[in-house]
Design a protein around this motif. Structure first.
Motif, PDB file in Angstrom:
ATOM      1  N   VAL A 186      47.192  39.749  51.456  1.00 55.55           N
ATOM      2  CA  VAL A 186      45.830  39.599  51.953  1.00 55.55           C
ATOM      3  C   VAL A 186      45.405  38.142  51.850  1.00 55.55           C
ATOM      4  O   VAL A 186      46.033  37.366  51.134  1.00 55.55           O
ATOM      5  N   GLU A 187      44.311  37.800  52.560  1.00 47.66           N
ATOM      6  CA  GLU A 187      43.900  36.406  52.582  1.00 47.66           C
ATOM      7  C   GLU A 187      43.125  36.022  51.325  1.00 47.66           C
ATOM      8  O   GLU A 187      43.064  34.869  50.954  1.00 47.66           O
ATOM      9  N   ASP A 188      42.496  37.013  50.682  1.00 41.04           N
ATOM     10  CA  ASP A 188      41.619  36.686  49.570  1.00 41.04           C
ATOM     11  C   ASP A 188      41.819  37.667  48.419  1.00 41.04           C
ATOM     12  O   ASP A 188      41.013  38.570  48.218  1.00 41.04           O
ATOM     13  N   PRO A 189      42.908  37.491  47.645  1.00 43.72           N
ATOM     14  CA  PRO A 189      43.194  38.455  46.572  1.00 43.72           C
ATOM     15  C   PRO A 189      42.055  38.556  45.563  1.00 43.72           C
ATOM     16  O   PRO A 189      41.789  39.633  45.034  1.00 43.72           O
ATOM     17  N   ALA A 190      41.354  37.433  45.330  1.00 44.41           N
ATOM     18  CA  ALA A 190      40.288  37.450  44.327  1.00 44.41           C
ATOM     19  C   ALA A 190      39.194  38.448  44.717  1.00 44.41           C
ATOM     20  O   ALA A 190      38.601  39.106  43.858  1.00 44.41           O
ATOM     21  N   ALA A 191      38.935  38.559  46.021  1.00 49.34           N
ATOM     22  CA  ALA A 191      37.905  39.486  46.479  1.00 49.34           C
ATOM     23  C   ALA A 191      38.308  40.926  46.158  1.00 49.34           C
ATOM     24  O   ALA A 191      37.481  41.746  45.759  1.00 49.34           O
ATOM     25  N   ILE A 192      39.601  41.232  46.319  1.00 48.64           N
ATOM     26  CA  ILE A 192      40.064  42.584  46.019  1.00 48.64           C
ATOM     27  C   ILE A 192      40.017  42.841  44.518  1.00 48.64           C
ATOM     28  O   ILE A 192      39.659  43.922  44.060  1.00 48.64           O
ATOM     29  N   ALA A 193      40.361  41.799  43.736  1.00 39.67           N
ATOM     30  CA  ALA A 193      40.300  41.943  42.288  1.00 39.67           C
ATOM     31  C   ALA A 193      38.864  42.247  41.855  1.00 39.67           C
ATOM     32  O   ALA A 193      38.620  43.126  41.029  1.00 39.67           O
ATOM     33  N   HIS A 194      37.910  41.541  42.456  1.00 46.07           N
ATOM     34  CA  HIS A 194      36.503  41.766  42.144  1.00 46.07           C
ATOM     35  C   HIS A 194      36.080  43.176  42.551  1.00 46.07           C
ATOM     36  O   HIS A 194      35.328  43.850  41.855  1.00 46.07           O
ATOM     37  N   PHE A 195      36.618  43.627  43.655  1.00 44.99           N
ATOM     38  CA  PHE A 195      36.301  44.948  44.192  1.00 44.99           C
ATOM     39  C   PHE A 195      36.805  46.055  43.262  1.00 44.99           C
ATOM     40  O   PHE A 195      36.144  47.056  43.041  1.00 44.99           O
ATOM     41  N   MET A 196      37.978  45.875  42.680  1.00 49.92           N
ATOM     42  CA  MET A 196      38.594  46.997  41.957  1.00 49.92           C
ATOM     43  C   MET A 196      38.319  47.029  40.451  1.00 49.92           C
ATOM     44  O   MET A 196      38.361  48.091  39.846  1.00 49.92           O
ATOM     45  N   ALA A 197      38.043  45.877  39.837  1.00 45.94           N
ATOM     46  CA  ALA A 197      37.879  45.870  38.383  1.00 45.94           C
ATOM     47  C   ALA A 197      36.483  46.341  38.012  1.00 45.94           C
ATOM     48  O   ALA A 197      35.550  46.211  38.793  1.00 45.94           O
ATOM     49  N   ARG A 198      36.380  46.920  36.797  1.00 44.30           N
ATOM     50  CA  ARG A 198      35.034  47.236  36.312  1.00 44.30           C
ATOM     51  C   ARG A 198      34.318  45.917  36.086  1.00 44.30           C
ATOM     52  O   ARG A 198      34.820  45.036  35.379  1.00 44.30           O
ATOM     53  N   HIS A 199      33.169  45.772  36.698  1.00 43.93           N
ATOM     54  CA  HIS A 199      32.423  44.527  36.564  1.00 43.93           C
ATOM     55  C   HIS A 199      31.831  44.460  35.164  1.00 43.93           C
ATOM     56  O   HIS A 199      31.242  45.426  34.703  1.00 43.93           O
ATOM     57  N   PRO A 200      31.927  43.367  34.424  1.00 42.42           N
ATOM     58  CA  PRO A 200      32.589  42.096  34.765  1.00 42.42           C
ATOM     59  C   PRO A 200      33.964  41.935  34.110  1.00 42.42           C
ATOM     60  O   PRO A 200      34.305  40.817  33.723  1.00 42.42           O
ATOM     61  N   ASP A 201      34.737  42.993  33.970  1.00 43.75           N
ATOM     62  CA  ASP A 201      36.080  42.867  33.400  1.00 43.75           C
ATOM     63  C   ASP A 201      36.911  41.864  34.192  1.00 43.75           C
ATOM     64  O   ASP A 201      36.766  41.763  35.405  1.00 43.75           O
ATOM     65  N   PRO A 202      37.824  41.150  33.506  1.00 47.63           N
ATOM     66  CA  PRO A 202      38.744  40.296  34.267  1.00 47.63           C
ATOM     67  C   PRO A 202      39.811  41.155  34.930  1.00 47.63           C
ATOM     68  O   PRO A 202      40.022  42.303  34.536  1.00 47.63           O
ATOM     69  N   CYS A 203      40.436  40.610  35.952  1.00 45.49           N
ATOM     70  CA  CYS A 203      41.514  41.337  36.621  1.00 45.49           C
ATOM     71  C   CYS A 203      42.576  40.335  37.007  1.00 45.49           C
ATOM     72  O   CYS A 203      42.354  39.478  37.864  1.00 45.49           O
ATOM     73  N   GLU A 204      43.714  40.416  36.344  1.00 43.16           N
ATOM     74  CA  GLU A 204      44.770  39.480  36.668  1.00 43.16           C
ATOM     75  C   GLU A 204      45.437  39.861  37.984  1.00 43.16           C
ATOM     76  O   GLU A 204      45.557  41.043  38.311  1.00 43.16           O
ATOM     77  N   ILE A 205      45.827  38.834  38.742  1.00 48.52           N
ATOM     78  CA  ILE A 205      46.471  39.086  40.028  1.00 48.52           C
ATOM     79  C   ILE A 205      47.943  38.694  39.919  1.00 48.52           C
ATOM     80  O   ILE A 205      48.262  37.547  39.579  1.00 48.52           O
ATOM     81  N   LEU A 206      48.838  39.650  40.128  1.00 53.83           N
ATOM     82  CA  LEU A 206      50.275  39.365  40.100  1.00 53.83           C
ATOM     83  C   LEU A 206      50.782  39.264  41.526  1.00 53.83           C
ATOM     84  O   LEU A 206      50.552  40.164  42.327  1.00 53.83           O
ATOM     85  N   MET A 207      51.430  38.153  41.818  1.00 56.90           N
ATOM     86  CA  MET A 207      51.983  37.998  43.155  1.00 56.90           C
ATOM     87  C   MET A 207      53.491  38.179  43.072  1.00 56.90           C
ATOM     88  O   MET A 207      54.167  37.392  42.423  1.00 56.90           O
ATOM     89  N   ALA A 208      53.998  39.215  43.754  1.00 60.15           N
ATOM     90  CA  ALA A 208      55.449  39.385  43.800  1.00 60.15           C
ATOM     91  C   ALA A 208      56.014  38.414  44.826  1.00 60.15           C
ATOM     92  O   ALA A 208      55.281  37.905  45.680  1.00 60.15           O
ATOM     93  N   ASP A 209      57.301  38.176  44.732  1.00 57.04           N
ATOM     94  CA  ASP A 209      57.970  37.320  45.708  1.00 57.04           C
ATOM     95  C   ASP A 209      57.726  37.869  47.112  1.00 57.04           C
ATOM     96  O   ASP A 209      58.054  39.018  47.384  1.00 57.04           O
TER      97      ASP A 209
END
Lengths: 817, 220
Positions: A186-209
């Motif tokens: 996706v173009e904006d992983p941070a937006a999806i992380a914000h969408f899925m995590a309980r606010h304001p929990d952090p959400c780490e983004i793992l990028m596979a190869d």
């Protein structure tokens, strides 16, 4: 590093697999409150999501539900069950896995509530239904993890908002619940992380190869694409050629109707009788399942399909993707290409087939974007409040609730993190009273406040109706199609109610690749018979007409600034040169308007590049302005890049047409009565529970729902213009079908820089617009004038004019409207 | 908005764009087929819950025509209510609204096939009404002269430069006039229908409603 337990390590070894780095990483971080994994298809993504659960469940000590898996597709849930059962059976793990979707039997659902499996596979709608039951806290007791598959698809829609509200509920039951999201590129992983995590929990983004870059090209044919249309029939021989050269080809289309027509033409030309199937959302489920099964077995050489196959179902040995028509959106193109070649680390292969001359430009622009790794997408904005209303009602079904606590719960959902208390209260008030204009009708007064301050359903029996109307998917209203037989023939699929209404017995149309004749309507089922006709009247499945993304439109406009176009086929480059010669090409940051007479009418073309929906809205608003200015507009047609308006008088000075304030007023007033706005209202009103699609006695037909929603809309407009549902409708109008947001962007971008070309005849760039389908008439003064002219002619011709009383010499009657 | 003036049986009448008939000499406004309470009846019979706003819509338009014409007499020409039960079940606000419209006006309810009996509402209830040279009744009677009726919800369609324009319409010949339905969401019967072709003489006009009512030879 968390080592893989021996049992798992052995299993990997017997399969000859190594644990992927991202799978190991997921295992290591399994205690994170939220984790988002972005990986290409075929990278063992699903297993990464489930590995921590399987490891945790391996000792057999967990009681009750452990992991909830949510996917956007029922078919995906079934697929995952198959894939998970293999390792569980191989390793003899004491784990129960069950799915629960709309297709699950009643008895099994009941049992699941009493005795839930360790891993439950479900959809957002089924989750919403589950949290509406009084015993939800018991069913989800002990829940530790939730895995959301294809979260990028859900994050774009209200289904995702509903899902996240449901998860917030679960998190209240089980505060330690861990969330895992699996996403395509996706173009904006941070937006999806914000969408899925309980606010304001952090959400780490793992990028596979991401794997190797795809091998993607435009299909070159000897024959030039036509000037307009979306069928791409010219490319059939070349496409068949490609199918012959590959094992399995997926042929994507943007709409169901196009898929049907293409499939039909493909069969007519399929002299080698290659096994080719068709798959789209309007086909009967059995038909679709048969195609899916044949595909998995590898029996099919090609499948003509639409978005239904877009998501992550494992489709065996696909080695070529063909996209018919411009992809409209680079991200979707990339995700579709990801379908091909599920071997990790092998490049996917894809071909783009432009359906018409303009799409050649768009395809080349899309190719450039893919090579540049530039994805597109619009930020979604705050969570829609119609979904919130539905969720308040769902919560009330489960039992009395405290408004303060519910507000806090809602704010833990990323999309609603900024929800103000006033906005929340407006939703609650709507659920409780129906809003000011509807306060007199008790059918909309659904909540009451108890003495202890908690809210509850006024009538407990309402729970059944609310549950029956759960969901946010707004299908166009469809009717089932069956072969006519003595006792109910074979089901073929569904067509839109509006299309069915336009049929008369004997008409023919395409469905499931065959031509059928309309015989009649029986109990809301369209009965047809086989027909040998060559040319059908085509089913106008609305499907989704995607709008070209802003980023792709910008690229196209930038291409127009080039001196020459070596990257384009000669026929298309020549066309653009010719346009430059007789008029000019649209320039970025400016707005080109051409006006010329043609066909006995004055034509105006506005090259706004605002996408199909935006251009359509622009057409509605401009014709309204032209009506006010006495230019007698008669109609318009819109494409992704331009709007053509025709009328009785010529536009001499387009400047005043583009006054943003006047256009905004237009949106408020004239659009208020517009069908697109009404459709937007209807969708939101249905989601928010103002209109019930399903009642215990019968399903309301689309026509009835339209009937009631139109009356409601008009009434609220008149008596309560600030009603919550109208506020929501206006919010929705900024995106989606109305897309006024892009019209605003356009006007802001050009800042009055308009290039107006007054010409004597049709220009090359505008010519395709004259062939475009979907012309929308404007019923204004022009119609009154036409009617008056025609009436005078008819009266004269019939000789009745002499009989009618002469225009009275007394003052004519006037009513002050 | 202009009305369309014409003569019926020696009486000067005006067809208003809203679908109401105005008789200037009598200061009389006539509307037909209001079908008030339609959604209530649907809800009662089929269980489908429709918002009951069509009654408000119809009454709003009627109120507008009444204040614009300052009518002294009003005829509701049958099928005023979707059925008698709907008339009884009319919400209090709408009942009061009708009463308010009736103030200082002579009000006649002519019976229709949907509401064949007296309703509990102000105004006179009649099977038909003779006034001047005209007779007002719900369903046209073959052979009648100077008759104003409703019932059929006629509409007419005109093709103009490739565009089909279809609207509720008044139909009149030398002997009779059939009014379009005034109620919201009442549907229509095309003037091509056999029953209308049989009733109306050659040379019938259809007056299309709309911003400016327009007369054309009745499409058959």
């Amino acid at each position: 590093m968390t080592p893989l337990p021996p049992r798992f390590a052995e299993w990997f070894a017997t399969k000859g697999w190594h644990i992927h780095p991202h799978q190991q990483h997921m295992l290591d971080r399994s205690d994170d409150p939220a984790l988002l994994l972005i990986a290409p298809t075929g990278g063992g993504k699903t297993l990464s999501g489930f590995l921590p659960s399987l490891v945790d469940l391996a000792d057999g000590r967990h009681e009750g539900m452990h992991t909830l898996y949510i996917s956007p597709l029922k078919a995906l849930a079934a697929d995952i069950k198959r894939n998970l059962t293999t390792p569980v059976a191989d390793m003899h793990l004491p784990i129960t896995i069950e799915e629960r979707t709309g297709d699950t039997s009643q008895s099994r659902r009941k049992r699941q509530r009493a005795d839930p499996p360790h891993i439950l596979l479900t959809t957002p709608e089924s989750l919403a239904l589950l949290v509406s039951y009084e015993d939800a806290p018991r069913m989800f007791k002990g829940l530790k993890r939730v895995v959301i598959d294809e979260i990028h698809a859900l994050a774009e829609s209200k289904r995702g908002d509903q899902m996240m509200l449901g998860l917030a509920r679960l998190q209240t039951f089980c505060p330690d619940l861990k969330r895992v999201g699996l996403s395509a590129t996706v173009e904006d992983p941070a937006a999806i992380a914000h969408f899925m995590a309980r606010h304001p929990d952090p959400c780490e983004i793992l990028m596979a190869d991401p794997g190797p870059a795809p091998d993607i090209q435009m299909l070159t044919t000897d024959e030039a694409p036509p000037w307009s249309g979306g069928g791409a029939a010219y490319a059939i021989p070349a496409v068949l050629d490609q199918v012959r050269q590959h094992n399995t080809t997926l042929i994507f289309h943007n709409t169901r109707a196009q898929a049907e027509i293409f499939f039909h033409n493909l069969w007519l030309a399929n002299d080698d009788s290659l096994p080719i199937g068709i798959h789209h959302g309007s086909l009967d489920r059995q038909q679709r399942e048969r195609v899916e099964a044949a595909m998995v077995r590898g029996d099919l050489r090609a499948i003509v399909c639409t978005g239904t196959l877009d998501l992550g179902i494992d489709w065996g040995d696909v080695d070529l993707i063909i996209q018919i028509g411009a992809p409209k959106n680079v991200k979707r193109l990339v995700q579709r290409i990801g379908r091909a070649n599920h071997r990790y680390n092998a490049p996917s292969k894809a071909l783009l087939v432009p359906a018409n001359r303009f799409e050649v430009v768009e395809c080349v622009a899309a190719l450039d974007a893919v090579l540049a790794g530039e994805l597109d997408g619009e930020p979604r904005g705050p969570g829609p409040r119609d979904v919130l209303c539905q969720h308040i009602l769902i919560t009330a079904c489960a039992g009395p609730f405290d408004a303060d606590a519910l507000y806090v719960e809602f704010m833990s959902v990323g999309a609603y993190a900024d929800l103000s208390r006033a906005e929340f209260d407006a939703c609650l008030d709507f659920c409780a009273t129906g809003g000011y204009a509807l306060r007199a009708y008790d059918r909309w007064q659904r909540l009451i406040k108890r003495e202890d301050g908690h809210w509850q359903l006024r009538d407990p029996r309402a729970a059944q109706r609310i549950r029956m109307n759960i969901g946010t998917i707004q299908d166009t209203d469809t009717l089932k199609v069956r072969m006519r037989r003595n006792r109910g023939g074979k089901p073929l699929g569904e067509i839109e109610e509006g299309f069915a209404a336009s049929l008369t017995p004997g008409d023919t149309f395409l469905i499931g690749g065959q031509i059928v004749r309309y015989e009649g309507l029986r109990e809301m089922t369209v009965e047809v018979s086989r027909d040998a006709a060559k040319k059908p009247k085509i089913a106008t499945f609305m499907g989704t007409k995607f709008a070209t993304s802003t980023q792709l439109s910008d690229r196209v406009q930038r291409m127009f600034t080039q001196d020459s176009w070596p990257g384009l086929p000669a026929h298309t480059a020549e066309w653009l040169h010719l346009q430059r010669e007789v008029s000019q090409l649209p320039q970025p940051g400016r707005l080109l308007i051409e006006s010329f007479p043609h066909d006995g009418r004055e034509q105006t073309v506005i090259y706004g590049f605002a996408g199909r929906n935006g251009q359509q809205t622009l057409g509605l608003l401009l014709t309204k302005r032209m009506e006010e200015m006495g230019l007698h507009p008669m109609g318009f047609v819109a494409t992704d890049y331009a709007t053509l308006i025709w009328g009785l008088d010529a536009v001499r000075d387009p400047g005043p047409l583009f006054d943003l304030e006047a256009l905004q007023n237009g949106l408020e007033t004239w659009l208020a009565g517009n069908a697109v706005m009404k459709r937007t209202f209807r969708a939101s009103a249905t989601i928010a529970g103002l209109i019930e699609r399903n009642t215990p006695s019968a399903r309301k037909s689309g026509r009835q729902a339209t009937f009631s929603s139109d009356i409601l809309y008009d009434t609220l407009q008149r008596y309560d213009p600030d009603h919550l549902m109208l506020q929501i409708t206006r919010e929705e109008a900024m995106r989606g079908l109305v897309d006024f947001g892009r019209v605003e962007q356009l006007i802001a971008r050009i800042e009055g820089r308009i290039d107006h070309r007054r010409l004597t005849r049709v220009t090359p760039l505008s010519a395709p617009l004259f062939l475009e389908a979907g012309r929308i008439p404007v019923k204004g003064e022009a119609e009154e004038r036409l009617l008056a002219e025609e009436a005078a002619r008819l009266m004269e011709a019939s000789g009745l004019a002499q009989l009618a009383p002469p225009p009275a010499n007394k003052p004519r009657w006037r009513v002050g409207y | 908005m202009n009305g369309f003036s014409f003569n019926l049986h020696g009486t000067a009448l005006v067809a208003l764009g809203s679908g109401a008939l105005w008789w200037p000499e009598q200061q009389l406004l006539c509307v037909s087929d209001l079908h008030l309470g339609k959604t209530e009846r649907i809800a009662r019979r089929g269980g489908a819950q429709l918002p009951p706003y069509e009654t408000q819509d119809t009454l709003t338009r009627l109120e507008h025509d009444l204040s614009a014409t300052k009518a002294r007499k009003v005829i509701s020409l049958g099928d005023s209510f979707d059925d008698l039960e709907a008339a009884r079940a009319l919400p209090e606000t709408e009942r009061r609204w009708i009463t308010r419209l009736q103030v200082d006006r002579q009000w006649y309810w002519v019976e229709g096939n949907h509401d064949p009996g007296p309703v509990d509402m102000g105004g006179r209830h009649l099977q038909e009404l003779a006034l001047g040279r005209l007779t007002f009744r719900h369903i046209a009677r073959p052979g009648a002269r100077g008759e104003v009726s409703g019932h059929y919800h006629p509409k007419a369609c005109v093709r103009a430069r490739g565009r089909a324009i279809s609207r509720p319409a008044f139909l009149y010949d030398t002997d009779r006039l059939i009014l379009p339905a005034y109620g919201t969401f009442t549907g229509g019967l095309r003037s091509h229908a056999d029953v209308l072709s049989r009733l109306m003489q050659p040379g019938t006009h259809a007056v299309l409603t709309g911003a400016t009512p327009v007369a054309v030879p009745m499409p058959r």
